[in-house]
Scaffold this motif. Structure first.
Motif, mmCIF file in Angstrom:
data_model
loop_
_atom_site.group_PDB
_atom_site.id
_atom_site.type_symbol
_atom_site.label_atom_id
_atom_site.label_comp_id
_atom_site.label_asym_id
_atom_site.label_seq_id
_atom_site.Cartn_x
_atom_site.Cartn_y
_atom_site.Cartn_z
ATOM 1 N N UNK A 1 -5.530 -3.839 8.039
ATOM 2 C CA UNK A 1 -5.261 -3.515 6.633
ATOM 3 C C UNK A 1 -4.079 -2.560 6.518
ATOM 4 N N UNK A 2 -4.032 -1.575 7.407
ATOM 5 C CA UNK A 2 -2.900 -0.633 7.401
ATOM 6 C C UNK A 2 -1.594 -1.335 7.718
ATOM 7 N N UNK A 3 -1.624 -2.276 8.667
ATOM 8 C CA UNK A 3 -0.409 -3.013 9.018
ATOM 9 C C UNK A 3 0.080 -3.855 7.849
ATOM 10 N N UNK A 4 -0.831 -4.596 7.207
ATOM 11 C CA UNK A 4 -0.437 -5.436 6.084
ATOM 12 C C UNK A 4 0.129 -4.590 4.942
ATOM 13 N N UNK A 5 -0.503 -3.447 4.687
ATOM 14 C CA UNK A 5 0.006 -2.546 3.649
ATOM 15 C C UNK A 5 1.392 -2.030 4.009
ATOM 16 N N UNK A 6 1.588 -1.646 5.252
ATOM 17 C CA UNK A 6 2.885 -1.124 5.694
ATOM 18 C C UNK A 6 3.988 -2.156 5.494
ATOM 19 N N UNK A 7 3.728 -3.382 5.879
ATOM 20 C CA UNK A 7 4.734 -4.440 5.733
ATOM 21 C C UNK A 7 5.046 -4.686 4.260
ATOM 22 N N UNK A 8 3.989 -4.766 3.442
ATOM 23 C CA UNK A 8 4.193 -5.040 2.018
ATOM 24 C C UNK A 8 5.015 -3.936 1.360
ATOM 25 N N UNK A 9 4.665 -2.679 1.611
ATOM 26 C CA UNK A 9 5.380 -1.564 0.983
ATOM 27 C C UNK A 9 6.820 -1.494 1.492
ATOM 28 N N UNK A 10 7.029 -1.751 2.787
ATOM 29 C CA UNK A 10 8.386 -1.724 3.333
ATOM 30 C C UNK A 10 9.257 -2.795 2.674
ATOM 31 N N UNK A 11 8.707 -3.987 2.463
ATOM 32 C CA UNK A 11 9.478 -5.047 1.814
ATOM 33 C C UNK A 11 9.866 -4.662 0.387
ATOM 34 N N UNK A 12 8.927 -4.047 -0.333
ATOM 35 C CA UNK A 12 9.227 -3.622 -1.705
ATOM 36 C C UNK A 12 10.287 -2.530 -1.698
ATOM 37 N N UNK A 13 10.182 -1.571 -0.777
ATOM 38 C CA UNK A 13 11.153 -0.478 -0.728
ATOM 39 C C UNK A 13 12.546 -0.986 -0.363
#
Length: 262
Positions: free
Chosen positions: A230-242
């Motif tokens: 869950x932490x990995x998926x969140x990290x990837x999603x937020x990085x893409x948005x940023x």
């Protein structure tokens, strides 16, 4: 024989087909990366929510109570994935920084910058939950042992990276300075990981290892791994948005795949 002279060669259609390596290289272009990141981010957010629900259910409803620590041990389902992510993200930042310096790709620099706030968040979360866990376990919120101190240094490295990126007005100079800081600071990661083996610390050894069987119940391990995913998926999603935000902010959309950095 004249009928066969005008037939195309068997490999003629493949001559105009781009090589797989060139298709992957194209993703280094902000113009190609921007729409792809927009399409992928919602999927990673959805996966993060799904794995979070599974992890919380396994960790707080299914996993048994620890025989020695009781219910307080359940903080590991937040503390351990956060500690893992704090180290993994910094290593990933260092990798993107190396690519930016060697290949001079703008997207690599922006990915490193986009990961830094999330890495700082997970590092703070690991320190905070560790303090909450340390009080009932060790009798104190904080001790200056090797792992806690090196993890605190990692938080300062993240904050220093973010501050450096904001302090230098010229984006290219800021990217180069941040890349150097990330590559120098990555030496702290093995110190964090091996600190329990190199020095006498209050921390126990790793419960999960690639070379040995886990020392915890299967449901505990499953819950911890689900939270880590869950932490990995969140990290990837937020990085893409940023990264999309940084591209819009700097007017980089449509820029060539590689731009020389001074």
């Amino acid at each position: 024989m004249a009928m066969h002279r005008n037939l195309p060669l068997p490999d003629a259609p493949s001559r105009n087909r781009p090589a797989p390596r060139l298709r992957w290289t194209r993703l280094a272009s902000p113009a190609a990366f921007y729409p792809l990141a927009g399409r992928l981010a919602p999927w990673f957010f959805a996966l993060a929510l799904a794995w979070l629900a599974i992890g919380l259910w396994l960790g707080f409803a299914v996993a048994p109570t620890d025989a020695q620590q009781g219910e307080v041990y359940r903080i590991i389902f937040i503390h351990v994935p956060a500690a893992w992510m704090s180290m993994f993200i910094y290593v990933l930042m260092a990798g993107y920084s190396a690519l930016a310096l060697v290949l001079r790709t703008r997207v690599s620099s922006l990915m490193a910058q986009a990961l830094a706030p999330t890495g700082a968040m997970f590092t703070f979360l690991a320190l905070w939950t560790g303090a909450l866990w340390g009080k009932p376990t060790w009798g104190t919120y904080w001790v200056w042992d090797a792992r806690l101190t090196s993890e605190l240094i990692l938080l300062f490295l993240y904050l220093g990276y973010i501050a450096l990126a904001s302090a230098i007005e010229e984006p290219r100079r800021a990217e180069r300075a941040c890349a150097v800081l990330a590559l120098v600071g990555v030496a702290n990661i093995p110190i964090i990981y091996f600190s329990v083996q190199w020095w006498n610390t209050l921390h126990q050894g790793a419960s999960v290892s690639l070379t040995a069987a886990p020392t915890m119940a299967a449901t505990m391990l499953a819950g911890m791994l689900a939270m880590a995913l869950a932490c990995w998926m969140y990290t990837i999603a937020v990085a893409l948005v940023r990264v999309r935000c940084l591209l819009r902010e700097r007017g980089e959309i449509g820029a060539p795949a590689r731009e020389a950095m001074p």
